[in-house]
Design an enzyme around this catalytic site. Structure first.
Site, PDB file in Angstrom:
ATOM      1  NE  ARG A 110      -3.925  -0.498  10.264  1.00  0.00           N
ATOM      2  CZ  ARG A 110      -2.828  -0.049   9.654  1.00  0.00           C
ATOM      3  NH1 ARG A 110      -2.824   1.117   9.054  1.00  0.00           N
ATOM      4  NH2 ARG A 110      -1.754  -0.788   9.642  1.00  0.00           N
ATOM      5  NE  ARG A 156       2.574  -4.361  11.566  1.00  0.00           N
ATOM      6  CZ  ARG A 156       3.600  -4.447  10.710  1.00  0.00           C
ATOM      7  NH1 ARG A 156       4.667  -5.167  11.019  1.00  0.00           N
ATOM      8  NH2 ARG A 156       3.553  -3.828   9.580  1.00  0.00           N
ATOM      9  NE  ARG A 173       6.717  -0.425   9.967  1.00  0.00           N
ATOM     10  CZ  ARG A 173       5.506  -0.310   9.438  1.00  0.00           C
ATOM     11  NH1 ARG A 173       5.366   0.257   8.250  1.00  0.00           N
ATOM     12  NH2 ARG A 173       4.448  -0.766  10.057  1.00  0.00           N
ATOM     13  NE  ARG A 222       7.826  -3.066   6.174  1.00  0.00           N
ATOM     14  CZ  ARG A 222       6.593  -2.567   6.157  1.00  0.00           C
ATOM     15  NH1 ARG A 222       6.095  -2.104   5.027  1.00  0.00           N
ATOM     16  NH2 ARG A 222       5.860  -2.532   7.241  1.00  0.00           N
ATOM     17  CE  LYS A 251      -2.184  -0.798   3.903  1.00  0.00           C
ATOM     18  NZ  LYS A 251      -1.486  -2.023   4.364  1.00  0.00           N
TER      19      LYS A 251
HETATM   20  P1  AMP Z   1       1.279   0.903   9.002  1.00  0.00           P
HETATM   21  O1  AMP Z   1       2.502   1.678   8.658  1.00  0.00           O
HETATM   22  O2  AMP Z   1       0.085   1.237   8.165  1.00  0.00           O
HETATM   23  O3  AMP Z   1       1.533  -0.568   9.084  1.00  0.00           O
HETATM   24  O4  AMP Z   1       0.874   1.366  10.495  1.00  0.00           O
HETATM   25  C1  AMP Z   1       1.780   1.190  11.565  1.00  0.00           C
HETATM   26  C2  AMP Z   1       1.030   1.242  12.874  1.00  0.00           C
HETATM   27  O5  AMP Z   1       0.440   2.546  13.043  1.00  0.00           O
HETATM   28  C3  AMP Z   1      -0.125   0.272  13.032  1.00  0.00           C
HETATM   29  O6  AMP Z   1       0.301  -1.010  13.418  1.00  0.00           O
HETATM   30  C4  AMP Z   1      -0.950   0.961  14.114  1.00  0.00           C
HETATM   31  O7  AMP Z   1      -0.348   0.807  15.375  1.00  0.00           O
HETATM   32  C5  AMP Z   1      -0.811   2.428  13.720  1.00  0.00           C
HETATM   33  N1  AMP Z   1      -1.862   2.833  12.769  1.00  0.00           N
HETATM   34  C6  AMP Z   1      -1.699   3.238  11.496  1.00  0.00           C
HETATM   35  N2  AMP Z   1      -2.886   3.530  10.931  1.00  0.00           N
HETATM   36  C7  AMP Z   1      -3.822   3.307  11.882  1.00  0.00           C
HETATM   37  C8  AMP Z   1      -5.247   3.398  11.912  1.00  0.00           C
HETATM   38  N3  AMP Z   1      -5.953   3.793  10.844  1.00  0.00           N
HETATM   39  N4  AMP Z   1      -5.875   3.076  13.068  1.00  0.00           N
HETATM   40  C9  AMP Z   1      -5.194   2.699  14.145  1.00  0.00           C
HETATM   41  N5  AMP Z   1      -3.865   2.548  14.181  1.00  0.00           N
HETATM   42  C10 AMP Z   1      -3.179   2.854  13.060  1.00  0.00           C
END
Ligand code: AMP
Length: 196
Positions: free
Chosen positions: A90, A147, A136, A130, A15
């Site tokens: 989400r 996740r 990360r 990655r 994404k």
């Molecule tokens: P991502 O980079 O999209 O994998 O997001 C990393 C982390 O940010 C996730 O595992 C959540 O802890 C937090 N996060 C990102 N977007 C959201 C969202 N829409 N709602 C809640 N937590 C989020």
């Protein structure tokens, strides 16, 4: 008509990579809530300190906090021609809140919701790949597994939510970056035609 795009899909679906490409190509902002939260953590802001441990374990940040971050971001002037929303919504509550935010900024229906489809095994392989590059804290094998579980439980129901509204398009996200982007471009061209 603005080009308002949402990208759904599990972690590791690509994404972020595609979101950046779409945004650069269309000249609209890439709004990535994960990136925004990580930036807050790196800057040591109050919000960053509140969400750091949540990101580390791979849980979702509470809806109220997340919705406020997105409301503030989409209210900025640079979204006038559209946006690529990546990592939000989400949860169902976030999707419903997004509908309210869109009304607040005088928008109608989203142009399209792209559902990035990829098998868990491929997502895991990509995320492990990655891990060394991006460093990360949530890209360890057990956090990746967790996740994905969070995605299936809390976020996957949004696929039906948007499908029922007739704006969902599935994307074969298990291919190369170039192949996926080319499929996305075709979908966006069709969405823009039907919206104009
Ligand atoms: P991502 O980079 O999209 O994998 O997001 C990393 C982390 O940010 C996730 O595992 C959540 O802890 C937090 N996060 C990102 N977007 C959201 C969202 N829409 N709602 C809640 N937590 C989020």
């Amino acid at each position: 008509m603005p080009l308002d795009i949402v990208i759904l899909g599990p972690p590791g679906a690509g994404k972020g990579t595609q979101g950046k490409l779409i945004a650069a190509d269309a000249g609209i902002p890439h709004v990535n809530t994960g990136d925004m939260f990580r930036a807050e953590c790196a800057a040591g802001t109050e919000l960053g300190e509140r969400v750091r441990s949540i990101l580390d374990v791979g849980d979702l940040v509470p809806d109220e906090l997340t919705i406020e971050v997105v409301r503030a971001r989409l209210g900025q002037d640079d979204t006038a021609r559209g946006f690529v929303l990546d990592g939000f919504p989400r949860t169902l509550a976030q999707a419903e809140a997004l509908d309210r935010v869109l009304a607040e900024i005088d928008r109608g229906e989203l142009s399209v919701v792209l559902d990035f489809q990829v098998a868990d095994e491929i997502a895991v392989q990509r995320l492990l790949g990655r891990a060394g590059v991006e460093g990360r804290s949530d890209d360890t094998p057990d956090r990746i597994q967790y996740r994905l579980e969070v995605y299936h439980e809390q976020s996957e129901p949004l696929v039906e939510y948007y499908r029922a509204r007739g704006i969902l398009v599935g994307i074969h996200a298990d291919r190369t970056v170039e192949q996926v982007f080319s499929e996305v471009q075709q979908v966006l061209a069709a969405a823009q035609q039907s919206g104009s």
